[in-house]
Scaffold this active site. Structure first.
Site, mmCIF file in Angstrom:
data_model
loop_
_atom_site.group_PDB
_atom_site.id
_atom_site.type_symbol
_atom_site.label_atom_id
_atom_site.label_comp_id
_atom_site.label_asym_id
_atom_site.label_seq_id
_atom_site.Cartn_x
_atom_site.Cartn_y
_atom_site.Cartn_z
ATOM 1 N N THR A 281 16.666 8.973 -1.748
ATOM 2 C CA THR A 281 15.658 8.308 -2.575
ATOM 3 C C THR A 281 15.543 9.014 -3.920
ATOM 4 O OG1 THR A 281 14.422 7.603 -0.620
ATOM 5 C CG2 THR A 281 13.225 7.647 -2.709
ATOM 6 N N GLN B 86 15.456 2.010 -0.066
ATOM 7 C CA GLN B 86 14.859 2.728 -1.195
ATOM 8 C C GLN B 86 15.796 2.704 -2.402
ATOM 9 O OE1 GLN B 86 15.235 3.803 1.958
ATOM 10 N NE2 GLN B 86 13.618 5.231 2.565
ATOM 11 N N GLN C 11 11.918 -1.876 -3.120
ATOM 12 C CA GLN C 11 11.333 -0.763 -2.367
ATOM 13 C C GLN C 11 11.433 0.526 -3.187
ATOM 14 O OE1 GLN C 11 12.707 -0.358 1.684
ATOM 15 N NE2 GLN C 11 11.692 1.613 1.985
ATOM 16 N N ASP C 12 10.310 1.244 -3.293
ATOM 17 C CA ASP C 12 10.263 2.550 -3.986
ATOM 18 C C ASP C 12 10.636 2.435 -5.471
ATOM 19 O OD1 ASP C 12 9.670 3.388 -1.469
ATOM 20 O OD2 ASP C 12 11.223 4.927 -1.360
ATOM 21 N N ASP D 159 6.103 0.164 -0.666
ATOM 22 C CA ASP D 159 5.819 1.538 -1.155
ATOM 23 C C ASP D 159 6.264 1.709 -2.608
ATOM 24 O OD1 ASP D 159 5.097 1.915 1.493
ATOM 25 O OD2 ASP D 159 6.925 3.008 2.015
ATOM 26 N N ARG E 48 -0.362 2.889 2.230
ATOM 27 C CA ARG E 48 -0.264 3.456 3.571
ATOM 28 C C ARG E 48 0.028 4.955 3.435
ATOM 29 N NH1 ARG E 48 5.507 1.835 6.419
ATOM 30 N NH2 ARG E 48 6.870 2.104 4.614
ATOM 31 N N TRP F 104 1.887 7.999 3.549
ATOM 32 C CA TRP F 104 3.227 8.565 3.670
ATOM 33 C C TRP F 104 3.155 10.001 4.191
ATOM 34 C CZ3 TRP F 104 6.394 10.492 -1.082
ATOM 35 C CH2 TRP F 104 7.682 10.862 -0.671
#
Length: 539
Positions: free
Chosen positions: A302, A332, A354-355, A376, A444, A446
């Site tokens: 990531t 990610q 994502q990310d 996220d 959420r 992590w």
């Protein structure tokens, strides 16, 4: 009668002066009072065993007071990080696969930054009574970044399934010692001798008088140190080439301005932690785009998937979009990763799935920005404030849910968190017509001490009534996280059916909400004014 009243007032005044003086003296005594040996002091930390082991070899090594113990602990932590760097260098010769090499590259770089942050802390607190010193708030920020770096190293090795190979880097007690440093330094954060004066701020050394006007000025071609243009009308056709040039030729601490003309620049860029005060200016977020397509699905971590990775202090970007085109199927895939202390992103775009936006570490500020993503997509462990930003939730893959934030605070003493203020959360065009088929959540946990707040923000109807999502259907961090909402509005803002976790708060007190403002969370009044970026310091 008047004389007696005056004498009474004088006596009351003297009484309060004595009381205040004694109180301040007591506070200072708490920090400077002598105690016992190393064992005594180490038992006041979260991880006494490594503290006693690395500080207790010399029986004559007796702290004079809490401040002396803090300095000793900072120094031994730096020494252990330097020792870990030697182990890391040797491990680099054993990378027998691409996955091991990719994880090692990240960890080597992250450990180098950890050493940099620890050295800043040791040197800065050694001079904390001089103009060249640092505040305890600075030290807490840098220690938080140092610890976050090591956790990012661990996460990357897990993603690439090489945790055993990377273990020598992550199992050397440096994380525990940094956690001890955070706990000890926290005692100094509220003491008047060690904190910054909000009313009379001293700007960081990188700030120059001309910075205030830079963001408000145009055209850029004649103000820039170098120009990047795809049509070859500038000195460079590559942004990274211009950054590398800046690293070679710049002298002193002045700002180096790189003007990037309109166009899509297909490259991955890096601004290292030893390259400060870089400013990237584009022709607008619709016209100047930096685009890449790295992702975890393609063998990157990531951390290393970022289209742009920014670490140097005092980075500023204006009028640029950072994009990752890997797509929702690639897991990610980061558009921007920033660990730049005192960094500003003004009128910028961040596009991914994502990310998307990795707010990795240290103090960051985002103003008038657009952020697109699915899962996220605003995540990391910086102390970061978003003001007047548009947060667009995209259509995810079938069966996925959307999660806007995933904050990564791993230690209760880290002064980090995500604060979204005066912003708008709504569906992007591709999600809007099918929003009822997908659930969307504000965040959420992590990590164990995840911390995110929304202040006076518009929340559209796409957000689920419960608001926040459990981590992988567990009760992980429900009691230790801090999620808060304060005076938000819009059809998705009702807190009536929000989660019932101990760590979730409907904030009703302005004093509580103010902890997450520019002034308190990122100490913005001490540095943002000089950049010329418009901001609100409070609520």
């Amino acid at each position: 009668m008047a004389t007696k009243m005056l004498l009474l007032l004088i006596h009351i005044y003297i009484f309060f002066i004595i009381l205040i003086s004694r109180s301040e003296a007591a506070d200072f005594d708490e920090l400077s009072a002598t105690g016992g040996d190393i064992s005594y002091w180490c038992k006041t930390t979260p991880h006494p065993e490594p503290c006693m082991y690395f500080l207790g070899h010399d029986s004559h090594n007796r702290p004079k007071n809490r401040a002396h113990f803090r300095q000793m602990l900072f120094q031994v932590t730096l020494d252990r990080a330097l020792h870990a760097r030697n182990c890391t260098t040797r491990l680099g010769n054993e990378c027998g696969s691409k996955r091991k090499k990719a994880a090692w590259d990240d960890c080597n770089r992250l450990l180098g930054d950890t050493i940099f942050q620890l050295n800043r802390t040791v040197q800065g607190t050694r001079r904390n009574t001089s103009r060249k010193g640092c505040s305890s708030f600075d030290a807490q920020t840098w220690l938080s970044a140092a610890l976050t770096n090591l956790e990012t190293c661990r996460s990357g090795s897990f993603e690439l399934n090489v945790t055993k190979f990377i273990a020598p880097i992550t199992t050397n007690n440096v994380s525990e010692l940094i956690s001890d440093c955070l706990a000890v330094n926290r005692a100094f954060l509220s003491h008047k001798k060690y904190i910054e004066n909000d009313e009379d701020p001293e700007f960081p050394s990188w700030v120059r008088e001309g910075d205030r006007k830079l963001l408000q000025s145009s055209p850029w071609a004649w103000r820039a140190n170098v120009v990047v243009a795809k049509d070859r009308s500038g000195q460079f056709t590559s942004i990274q080439a211009a950054i590398n040039y800046a690293a070679k030729v710049r002298r002193g601490h002045g700002r180096f301005i790189i003007y990037v003309k309109r166009g899509v620049y297909w490259e991955n860029i890096e601004v290292g932690y030893n390259l400060n005060n870089i400013m990237l200016v584009g022709d607008g977020m619709r016209y100047t785009v930096i685009s890449g397509s790295r992702s975890v699905a393609r063998g990157f971590t990531t951390y290393s998937s970022a289209t742009a990775g920014i670490d140097g202090i005092g980075f500023i970007a204006r009028g640029i979009t950072f994009r990752n085109t890997a797509g929702p199927q690639s897991a990610q895939a980061v558009a921007l990763r920033s660990a730049s202390d005192f960094s500003v992103f003004y009128s910028c775009g961040f596009e991914g799935y994502q990310d998307t936006l990795f707010v990795h570490a240290q103090r960051q500020f985002y103003k008038y920005c657009y952020i697109y993503g699915t899962v996220d997509f605003i995540f990391g462990n910086a102390a970061v404030v978003f003001q007047n930003c548009l947060i667009f939730v995209r259509r995810p893959l079938h069966g996925q849910v959307n999660v806007i934030t995933a904050q990564g605070r791993i230690d209760p003493n880290q002064n980090t968190g995500i604060s979204i203020q005066y912003s708008v959360i709504k569906a992007a065009p591709d999600l809007k017509r099918v929003a009822r088929h997908f659930r969307t959540y504000l965040g959420r946990p992590w990590q164990q001490f995840s911390r995110t707040v929304l202040l006076k923000t518009y929340i559209d109807s796409l957000v689920s009534p419960q608001g926040w999502l459990a981590w992988e259907n567990t009760n992980f961090a429900w009691d230790t996280l801090y999620y808060g909402e304060y005076k938000n509005f819009g059809p998705g803002s009702s807190t009536r059916n929000r989660v019932k976790w101990k760590g979730y708060h409907v904030i009703r007190s302005a004093n509580e909400a103010s902890k997450f403002t520019v002034n308190k969370l990122i100490a913005g009044r001490t540095w943002l004014r000089a950049t010329g970026v418009p901001f609100s310091s409070g609520l």
